[in-house]
Design a protein around this motif. Structure first.
Motif, PDB file in Angstrom:
ATOM      1  N   TYR A   4       4.542  -6.473   9.395  1.00 32.24           N
ATOM      2  CA  TYR A   4       4.196  -5.170   8.849  1.00 32.24           C
ATOM      3  C   TYR A   4       3.739  -5.294   7.415  1.00 32.24           C
ATOM      4  N   TYR A   6       2.715  -3.067   4.112  1.00 33.21           N
ATOM      5  CA  TYR A   6       2.850  -1.765   3.469  1.00 33.21           C
ATOM      6  C   TYR A   6       1.789  -1.659   2.387  1.00 33.21           C
ATOM      7  N   ILE A  79       1.326   1.969   6.751  1.00 36.15           N
ATOM      8  CA  ILE A  79       1.889   0.728   7.252  1.00 36.15           C
ATOM      9  C   ILE A  79       0.955   0.219   8.344  1.00 36.15           C
ATOM     10  N   GLU A 108       3.114  -7.646   2.298  1.00 39.23           N
ATOM     11  CA  GLU A 108       3.664  -8.113   3.567  1.00 39.23           C
ATOM     12  C   GLU A 108       4.758  -9.092   3.160  1.00 39.23           C
ATOM     13  N   ARG A 146      11.097  -1.659  -0.251  1.00 35.28           N
ATOM     14  CA  ARG A 146       9.881  -2.389  -0.569  1.00 35.28           C
ATOM     15  C   ARG A 146      10.055  -3.227  -1.833  1.00 35.28           C
TER      16      ARG A 146
END
Length: 190
Positions: A4, A6, A79, A108, A146
């Motif tokens: 994933y 962001y 995302i 990532e 994050r």
């Protein structure tokens, strides 16, 4: 398995162009029972692509947040699977806000990918990142928290506070590495 990514996307331009694009994005991502269920919910980029008439992309991404400041900045947080997918957003901005420009900061953290297209640091000044699970000393998943981003000066200050003054940046980064503190350089691309 996908990693994933962001991404924070910033679009700058004339207020009227951005207001119009904001309204369209909100309409295209609105909850609608007729939309098929997706892993990315109503913000799935394919819903945006369909509304925009842009179909040339494989889109495995979803919008988490869209904000317009009412002036000259549109902010989109999304995302995606396997990278920031900037080509789609560039095509969208070119089509609906042609006098605007955009830049993004993507992370990532599970792969150590930290990337921006703001080569000149017009808006994104981050030079380094520490993954979320390390930045505050906790060990929570980076999917939950994050990363924390730092300018060169702020990273130097942080490392000097931990390892002492009088050291070159390269030496400070090496000490962090030996301490298992993951510090990543933000890569600047075109």
């Amino acid at each position: 398995m996908a990693n994933y990514c962001y991404t924070n996307l910033y679009v700058y331009g004339p207020q009227e162009e951005l207001a119009d694009l904001f309204k369209k994005l909100k309409r295209w991502t609105r909850k609608d029972e007729r939309k098929p269920k997706t892993a990315f919910g109503c913000g799935w980029l394919s819903f945006i692509a369909e509304g925009a008439g842009i179909q040339a992309f494989e889109l495995r991404a979803g919008v988490e947040k869209i904000q317009f400041d009412g002036k000259g900045q549109l902010f989109i947080k999304y995302i995606s699977a396997d990278g920031p997918q900037p080509a789609f957003w560039e095509a969208l901005v070119r089509k609906f806000a042609p006098r605007s420009w955009s830049c993004y900061l993507a992370e990532e953290s599970c792969t150590g990918l930290y990337i921006t297209n703001d080569k000149l640091k017009r808006k994104i000044t981050a030079d380094y990142a520490i993954p979320g699970r390390w930045a505050d000393g906790s060990y929570t998943s980076s999917l939950v928290r994050r990363s924390t981003f730092y300018s060169e000066g702020a990273m130097r200050e942080l490392l000097v506070s931990k390892y002492g003054a009088g050291k070159a940046m390269a030496e400070l980064l090496e000490l962090a590495k030996k301490d298992n503190l993951p510090v990543y350089k933000v890569k600047r691309v075109d």
